[in-house]
Design a protein around this motif. Structure first.
Motif, PDB file in Angstrom:
ATOM      1  N   LEU A 259       5.441  27.224  69.723  1.00  0.00           N
ATOM      2  CA  LEU A 259       4.141  26.545  69.729  1.00  0.00           C
ATOM      3  C   LEU A 259       3.164  27.227  70.678  1.00  0.00           C
ATOM      4  CD1 LEU A 259       5.265  22.808  69.628  1.00  0.00           C
ATOM      5  CD2 LEU A 259       4.148  24.103  67.805  1.00  0.00           C
ATOM      6  N   VAL A 260       3.646  27.657  71.847  1.00  0.00           N
ATOM      7  CA  VAL A 260       2.779  28.356  72.798  1.00  0.00           C
ATOM      8  C   VAL A 260       2.296  29.667  72.199  1.00  0.00           C
ATOM      9  CG1 VAL A 260       2.767  29.583  75.011  1.00  0.00           C
ATOM     10  CG2 VAL A 260       3.687  27.274  74.880  1.00  0.00           C
ATOM     11  N   LEU A 261       3.180  30.428  71.579  1.00  0.00           N
ATOM     12  CA  LEU A 261       2.778  31.707  70.981  1.00  0.00           C
ATOM     13  C   LEU A 261       1.754  31.526  69.868  1.00  0.00           C
ATOM     14  CD1 LEU A 261       6.190  33.613  70.902  1.00  0.00           C
ATOM     15  CD2 LEU A 261       4.226  34.037  72.395  1.00  0.00           C
ATOM     16  N   VAL A 262       1.976  30.540  69.015  1.00  0.00           N
ATOM     17  CA  VAL A 262       1.025  30.283  67.923  1.00  0.00           C
ATOM     18  C   VAL A 262      -0.325  29.855  68.505  1.00  0.00           C
ATOM     19  CG1 VAL A 262       0.512  28.729  65.991  1.00  0.00           C
ATOM     20  CG2 VAL A 262       2.769  29.772  66.197  1.00  0.00           C
ATOM     21  N   GLY A 263      -0.308  28.993  69.524  1.00  0.00           N
ATOM     22  CA  GLY A 263      -1.559  28.545  70.147  1.00  0.00           C
ATOM     23  C   GLY A 263      -2.312  29.680  70.806  1.00  0.00           C
ATOM     24  N   VAL A 264      -1.605  30.545  71.528  1.00  0.00           N
ATOM     25  CA  VAL A 264      -2.252  31.682  72.185  1.00  0.00           C
ATOM     26  C   VAL A 264      -2.828  32.634  71.153  1.00  0.00           C
ATOM     27  CG1 VAL A 264      -1.774  33.744  73.576  1.00  0.00           C
ATOM     28  CG2 VAL A 264      -0.932  31.514  74.323  1.00  0.00           C
ATOM     29  N   ARG A 265      -2.106  32.864  70.082  1.00  0.00           N
ATOM     30  CA  ARG A 265      -2.597  33.745  69.027  1.00  0.00           C
ATOM     31  C   ARG A 265      -3.884  33.184  68.410  1.00  0.00           C
ATOM     32  NH1 ARG A 265       1.755  34.314  65.191  1.00  0.00           N
ATOM     33  NH2 ARG A 265       2.755  35.431  66.908  1.00  0.00           N
ATOM     34  N   ARG A 266      -3.920  31.901  68.185  1.00  0.00           N
ATOM     35  CA  ARG A 266      -5.122  31.283  67.614  1.00  0.00           C
ATOM     36  C   ARG A 266      -6.307  31.419  68.555  1.00  0.00           C
ATOM     37  NH1 ARG A 266      -4.664  27.077  63.366  1.00  0.00           N
ATOM     38  NH2 ARG A 266      -6.682  26.466  64.214  1.00  0.00           N
ATOM     39  N   VAL A 267      -6.068  31.197  69.855  1.00  0.00           N
ATOM     40  CA  VAL A 267      -7.160  31.305  70.828  1.00  0.00           C
ATOM     41  C   VAL A 267      -7.667  32.741  70.895  1.00  0.00           C
ATOM     42  CG1 VAL A 267      -7.710  31.167  73.294  1.00  0.00           C
ATOM     43  CG2 VAL A 267      -6.480  29.310  72.194  1.00  0.00           C
TER      44      VAL A 267
ATOM     45  N   ARG B  58      -7.543  35.009  68.535  1.00  0.00           N
ATOM     46  CA  ARG B  58      -8.265  35.301  67.301  1.00  0.00           C
ATOM     47  C   ARG B  58      -9.666  34.694  67.343  1.00  0.00           C
ATOM     48  NH1 ARG B  58      -5.820  32.651  62.439  1.00  0.00           N
ATOM     49  NH2 ARG B  58      -4.053  32.843  63.813  1.00  0.00           N
ATOM     50  N   ARG B  59      -9.760  33.469  67.818  1.00  0.00           N
ATOM     51  CA  ARG B  59     -11.064  32.800  67.911  1.00  0.00           C
ATOM     52  C   ARG B  59     -11.965  33.522  68.910  1.00  0.00           C
ATOM     53  NH1 ARG B  59     -13.687  29.510  64.731  1.00  0.00           N
ATOM     54  NH2 ARG B  59     -11.761  28.414  64.393  1.00  0.00           N
ATOM     55  N   ARG B  60     -11.384  33.944  70.045  1.00  0.00           N
ATOM     56  CA  ARG B  60     -12.162  34.642  71.062  1.00  0.00           C
ATOM     57  C   ARG B  60     -12.676  35.975  70.513  1.00  0.00           C
ATOM     58  NH1 ARG B  60      -8.937  35.972  76.157  1.00  0.00           N
ATOM     59  NH2 ARG B  60      -8.403  37.792  74.942  1.00  0.00           N
ATOM     60  N   ALA B  61     -11.842  36.702  69.753  1.00  0.00           N
ATOM     61  CA  ALA B  61     -12.268  37.975  69.171  1.00  0.00           C
ATOM     62  C   ALA B  61     -13.396  37.759  68.169  1.00  0.00           C
ATOM     63  CB  ALA B  61     -11.085  38.671  68.508  1.00  0.00           C
ATOM     64  N   ALA B  62     -13.294  36.721  67.358  1.00  0.00           N
ATOM     65  CA  ALA B  62     -14.352  36.424  66.383  1.00  0.00           C
ATOM     66  C   ALA B  62     -15.646  36.077  67.105  1.00  0.00           C
ATOM     67  CB  ALA B  62     -13.921  35.290  65.464  1.00  0.00           C
ATOM     68  N   TRP B  63     -15.541  35.315  68.178  1.00  0.00           N
ATOM     69  CA  TRP B  63     -16.726  34.924  68.948  1.00  0.00           C
ATOM     70  C   TRP B  63     -17.366  36.157  69.591  1.00  0.00           C
ATOM     71  CZ3 TRP B  63     -20.118  31.274  69.295  1.00  0.00           C
ATOM     72  CH2 TRP B  63     -20.953  31.209  70.397  1.00  0.00           C
ATOM     73  N   ALA B  64     -16.541  37.051  70.156  1.00  0.00           N
ATOM     74  CA  ALA B  64     -17.070  38.265  70.781  1.00  0.00           C
ATOM     75  C   ALA B  64     -17.784  39.134  69.745  1.00  0.00           C
ATOM     76  CB  ALA B  64     -15.944  39.041  71.452  1.00  0.00           C
ATOM     77  N   ALA B  65     -17.212  39.247  68.549  1.00  0.00           N
ATOM     78  CA  ALA B  65     -17.854  40.026  67.494  1.00  0.00           C
ATOM     79  C   ALA B  65     -19.194  39.419  67.103  1.00  0.00           C
ATOM     80  CB  ALA B  65     -16.935  40.119  66.278  1.00  0.00           C
ATOM     81  N   ARG B  66     -19.257  38.123  67.035  1.00  0.00           N
ATOM     82  CA  ARG B  66     -20.511  37.466  66.666  1.00  0.00           C
ATOM     83  C   ARG B  66     -21.565  37.645  67.750  1.00  0.00           C
ATOM     84  NH1 ARG B  66     -21.661  31.608  64.076  1.00  0.00           N
ATOM     85  NH2 ARG B  66     -23.913  31.810  64.159  1.00  0.00           N
ATOM     86  N   VAL B  67     -21.153  37.514  69.007  1.00  0.00           N
ATOM     87  CA  VAL B  67     -22.105  37.707  70.102  1.00  0.00           C
ATOM     88  C   VAL B  67     -22.617  39.135  70.102  1.00  0.00           C
ATOM     89  CG1 VAL B  67     -22.293  37.807  72.619  1.00  0.00           C
ATOM     90  CG2 VAL B  67     -21.216  35.837  71.534  1.00  0.00           C
TER      91      VAL B  67
END
Length: 132
Positions: free
Chosen positions: A98-106, A108-117
């Motif tokens: 669960l920790v690994l899946v949660g960290v991976r999701r965060v 991925r979201r952070r990378a998408a946000w950085a690309a958008r910024v």
């Protein structure tokens, strides 16, 4: 004559004064109603939060009891110490997954946000800077 209705000889200033007094009284009544409503809502939200907190604590106890029951069931086939160890390994592995899946999701979201910024910054630069 009716007290609420102006008489034909009543001056305009007196009518305006009464109108303002009535408007002030109406605003005070609305203020009291809003205050009463807000206090009641705050009390209800507080009680609801306490109930949700108590339910969360009971949920933690339920998880512990469920794990204890699982240990007792497994101990029917293996010694008690092995049953505890087995349940511990399963719970730890589940927690790690669960920790690994949660960290991976965060991430991925952070990378998408950085690309958008970065895209927004490029767009803003294109508005103000002319490339030669």
């Amino acid at each position: 004559m009716d007290e609420g209705r102006p008489s034909p000889a009543e001056p305009t200033g007196e009518i305006v004064r009464r109108l303002l007094a009535d408007l002030t009284a109406l605003l005070r009544l609305y203020g009291r109603a809003i205050d009463t409503h807000a206090r009641g809502m705050a009390r209800d939200v507080g009680v609801a939060a306490a109930m949700v907190g108590a339910a969360a604590v009971l949920g933690l106890f339920a998880i512990g009891l469920g794990l204890a029951s699982l240990v007792l069931i497994v101990s029917l086939w293996v010694p008690a110490w092995a049953a505890v160890l087995l349940v511990l390994v399963v719970v730890a592995a589940t927690m790690a997954a669960l920790v690994l899946v949660g960290v991976r999701r965060v991430r991925r979201r952070r990378a998408a946000w950085a690309a958008r910024v970065e895209e927004e910054i490029r767009w803003l630069r294109s508005l103000f800077l002319k490339e030669n």
